[in-house]
Design a protein around this motif. Structure first.
Motif, PDB file in Angstrom:
ATOM      1  N   GLU A  71      31.850  26.794  10.417  1.00  0.00           N
ATOM      2  CA  GLU A  71      31.237  27.227  11.890  1.00  0.00           C
ATOM      3  C   GLU A  71      30.863  25.834  12.446  1.00  0.00           C
ATOM      4  O   GLU A  71      30.375  24.966  11.963  1.00  0.00           O
ATOM      5  N   HIS A  72      31.437  25.625  13.635  1.00  0.00           N
ATOM      6  CA  HIS A  72      31.187  24.478  14.349  1.00  0.00           C
ATOM      7  C   HIS A  72      30.956  24.992  15.945  1.00  0.00           C
ATOM      8  O   HIS A  72      31.806  25.645  16.341  1.00  0.00           O
ATOM      9  N   HIS A  73      29.820  24.259  16.507  1.00  0.00           N
ATOM     10  CA  HIS A  73      29.448  24.611  17.986  1.00  0.00           C
ATOM     11  C   HIS A  73      29.521  26.244  18.237  1.00  0.00           C
ATOM     12  O   HIS A  73      29.897  26.556  19.135  1.00  0.00           O
ATOM     13  N   GLY A  74      28.996  27.046  17.210  1.00  0.00           N
ATOM     14  CA  GLY A  74      28.921  28.519  17.578  1.00  0.00           C
ATOM     15  C   GLY A  74      30.154  29.426  17.078  1.00  0.00           C
ATOM     16  O   GLY A  74      30.251  30.328  17.112  1.00  0.00           O
ATOM     17  N   LEU A  75      31.432  28.617  16.915  1.00  0.00           N
ATOM     18  CA  LEU A  75      32.798  29.110  16.569  1.00  0.00           C
ATOM     19  C   LEU A  75      33.033  29.211  14.885  1.00  0.00           C
ATOM     20  O   LEU A  75      32.743  28.450  14.308  1.00  0.00           O
ATOM     21  N   ARG A  76      33.182  30.477  14.457  1.00  0.00           N
ATOM     22  CA  ARG A  76      33.564  30.688  13.184  1.00  0.00           C
ATOM     23  C   ARG A  76      35.095  30.542  13.006  1.00  0.00           C
ATOM     24  O   ARG A  76      35.918  31.157  13.792  1.00  0.00           O
ATOM     25  N   VAL A  77      35.429  29.762  11.964  1.00  0.00           N
ATOM     26  CA  VAL A  77      36.729  29.734  11.744  1.00  0.00           C
ATOM     27  C   VAL A  77      37.248  30.035  10.227  1.00  0.00           C
ATOM     28  O   VAL A  77      36.349  29.740   9.357  1.00  0.00           O
ATOM     29  N   PHE A  78      38.159  31.156  10.177  1.00  0.00           N
ATOM     30  CA  PHE A  78      38.446  31.456   8.816  1.00  0.00           C
ATOM     31  C   PHE A  78      39.882  31.067   8.272  1.00  0.00           C
ATOM     32  O   PHE A  78      40.804  30.933   8.862  1.00  0.00           O
ATOM     33  N   VAL A  79      39.803  30.600   6.872  1.00  0.00           N
ATOM     34  CA  VAL A  79      40.936  29.872   6.444  1.00  0.00           C
ATOM     35  C   VAL A  79      41.010  30.619   5.163  1.00  0.00           C
ATOM     36  O   VAL A  79      40.184  30.645   4.263  1.00  0.00           O
ATOM     37  N   ASP A  80      42.574  31.220   4.834  1.00  0.00           N
ATOM     38  CA  ASP A  80      42.823  31.924   3.374  1.00  0.00           C
ATOM     39  C   ASP A  80      43.173  30.996   2.601  1.00  0.00           C
ATOM     40  O   ASP A  80      43.200  29.655   2.737  1.00  0.00           O
ATOM     41  N   PRO A  81      42.780  31.004   1.409  1.00  0.00           N
ATOM     42  CA  PRO A  81      42.968  30.181   0.280  1.00  0.00           C
ATOM     43  C   PRO A  81      44.542  29.588   0.266  1.00  0.00           C
ATOM     44  O   PRO A  81      44.287  28.355  -0.078  1.00  0.00           O
ATOM     45  N   ALA A  82      45.353  30.251   0.377  1.00  0.00           N
ATOM     46  CA  ALA A  82      46.848  29.575   0.309  1.00  0.00           C
ATOM     47  C   ALA A  82      47.073  28.464   1.440  1.00  0.00           C
ATOM     48  O   ALA A  82      47.520  27.378   1.316  1.00  0.00           O
ATOM     49  N   SER A  83      46.454  28.719   2.546  1.00  0.00           N
ATOM     50  CA  SER A  83      46.244  27.690   3.802  1.00  0.00           C
ATOM     51  C   SER A  83      45.486  26.601   3.524  1.00  0.00           C
ATOM     52  O   SER A  83      45.791  25.624   3.963  1.00  0.00           O
ATOM     53  N   ARG A  84      44.443  26.735   2.679  1.00  0.00           N
ATOM     54  CA  ARG A  84      43.424  25.690   2.612  1.00  0.00           C
ATOM     55  C   ARG A  84      44.133  24.302   1.927  1.00  0.00           C
ATOM     56  O   ARG A  84      43.813  23.089   2.218  1.00  0.00           O
ATOM     57  N   ASN A  85      45.079  24.639   1.157  1.00  0.00           N
ATOM     58  CA  ASN A  85      45.895  23.578   0.745  1.00  0.00           C
ATOM     59  C   ASN A  85      46.594  22.715   1.385  1.00  0.00           C
ATOM     60  O   ASN A  85      46.924  21.640   1.259  1.00  0.00           O
ATOM     61  N   TYR A  86      47.068  23.258   2.548  1.00  0.00           N
ATOM     62  CA  TYR A  86      47.943  22.558   3.558  1.00  0.00           C
ATOM     63  C   TYR A  86      46.995  21.919   4.689  1.00  0.00           C
ATOM     64  O   TYR A  86      47.419  21.208   5.344  1.00  0.00           O
ATOM     65  N   ILE A  87      45.996  22.716   5.060  1.00  0.00           N
ATOM     66  CA  ILE A  87      44.959  22.248   6.276  1.00  0.00           C
ATOM     67  C   ILE A  87      43.876  21.722   6.075  1.00  0.00           C
ATOM     68  O   ILE A  87      43.001  21.484   6.972  1.00  0.00           O
ATOM     69  N   GLY A  88      43.296  21.721   4.561  1.00  0.00           N
ATOM     70  CA  GLY A  88      42.021  20.964   4.355  1.00  0.00           C
ATOM     71  C   GLY A  88      41.726  19.688   5.183  1.00  0.00           C
ATOM     72  O   GLY A  88      42.813  19.071   4.902  1.00  0.00           O
ATOM     73  N   GLY A  89      41.026  19.469   5.584  1.00  0.00           N
ATOM     74  CA  GLY A  89      40.500  18.267   6.226  1.00  0.00           C
ATOM     75  C   GLY A  89      41.181  18.007   7.591  1.00  0.00           C
ATOM     76  O   GLY A  89      40.976  17.116   8.347  1.00  0.00           O
ATOM     77  N   SER A  90      41.434  19.018   8.227  1.00  0.00           N
ATOM     78  CA  SER A  90      42.313  19.082   9.461  1.00  0.00           C
ATOM     79  C   SER A  90      41.159  19.187  10.541  1.00  0.00           C
ATOM     80  O   SER A  90      40.122  19.622  10.411  1.00  0.00           O
ATOM     81  N   LYS A  91      41.467  18.764  11.836  1.00  0.00           N
ATOM     82  CA  LYS A  91      40.594  19.052  12.949  1.00  0.00           C
ATOM     83  C   LYS A  91      41.333  20.003  14.150  1.00  0.00           C
ATOM     84  O   LYS A  91      42.488  19.533  14.341  1.00  0.00           O
ATOM     85  N   LEU A  92      40.651  20.770  14.430  1.00  0.00           N
ATOM     86  CA  LEU A  92      41.037  21.708  15.621  1.00  0.00           C
ATOM     87  C   LEU A  92      40.797  21.387  16.855  1.00  0.00           C
ATOM     88  O   LEU A  92      39.360  21.143  17.081  1.00  0.00           O
ATOM     89  N   ASP A  93      41.674  20.885  17.672  1.00  0.00           N
ATOM     90  CA  ASP A  93      41.137  20.410  19.239  1.00  0.00           C
ATOM     91  C   ASP A  93      41.640  21.502  20.115  1.00  0.00           C
ATOM     92  O   ASP A  93      42.901  22.219  19.806  1.00  0.00           O
ATOM     93  N   TYR A  94      41.201  21.329  21.393  1.00  0.00           N
ATOM     94  CA  TYR A  94      41.965  21.918  22.630  1.00  0.00           C
ATOM     95  C   TYR A  94      42.277  20.765  23.651  1.00  0.00           C
ATOM     96  O   TYR A  94      41.243  20.080  24.087  1.00  0.00           O
ATOM     97  N   GLU A  95      43.293  20.802  23.985  1.00  0.00           N
ATOM     98  CA  GLU A  95      43.944  19.851  25.151  1.00  0.00           C
ATOM     99  C   GLU A  95      44.119  20.600  26.225  1.00  0.00           C
ATOM    100  O   GLU A  95      45.152  21.525  26.142  1.00  0.00           O
TER     101      GLU A  95
END
Length: 122
Positions: A71-95
């Motif tokens: 949870e960041h800034h009131g937003l909950r983000v869900f990541v399944d176990p298989a995806s964690r291996n690929y996107i752990g440490g990533s940053k989600l941005d909006y442009e």
């Protein structure tokens, strides 16, 4: 004000969310009349694209039992176990801009991307 909480992550690197991404996603969640205290944005990796993997996003009403929940800034983000291996440490941005607007994943695990930027390889 940045708030962060992580559930079910163990030693996994968490996902970071910028204030802009959280604001946009929360606005969309509310537009779908979803409860932002329970619902969230599911970020996942799927097979596809010319480089082999691509990102997917959708809203879910609640996390699965084995999801990483960030949870960041009131937003909950869900990541399944298989995806964690690929996107752990990533940053989600909006442009947003004149040419295009949308969510963008900055992923430190990517070793190459396709020319259009829609898929990647780790």
């Amino acid at each position: 004000m940045s708030t962060e909480s992580v559930q079910g992550g163990g030693n996994d690197p968490a996902i970071e969310v910028t204030p802009e991404a959280a604001e946009e996603a929360l606005s969309l969640l509310e537009g779908e009349e979803l409860d932002t205290d329970e619902a969230g944005l599911r970020l996942f990796v799927q097979q596809g694209g010319c480089a082999g993997l691509s990102y997917g996003m959708r809203f879910d009403t609640e996390p699965e039992p084995d999801d990483l929940v960030v949870e960041h800034h009131g937003l909950r983000v869900f990541v399944d176990p298989a995806s964690r291996n690929y996107i752990g440490g990533s940053k989600l941005d909006y442009e947003s801009g004149l040419q295009a607007a949308g969510f963008h994943v900055e992923n430190p695990n990517v070793v190459s991307e396709c020319g259009c930027g829609e898929s990647f390889r780790t």
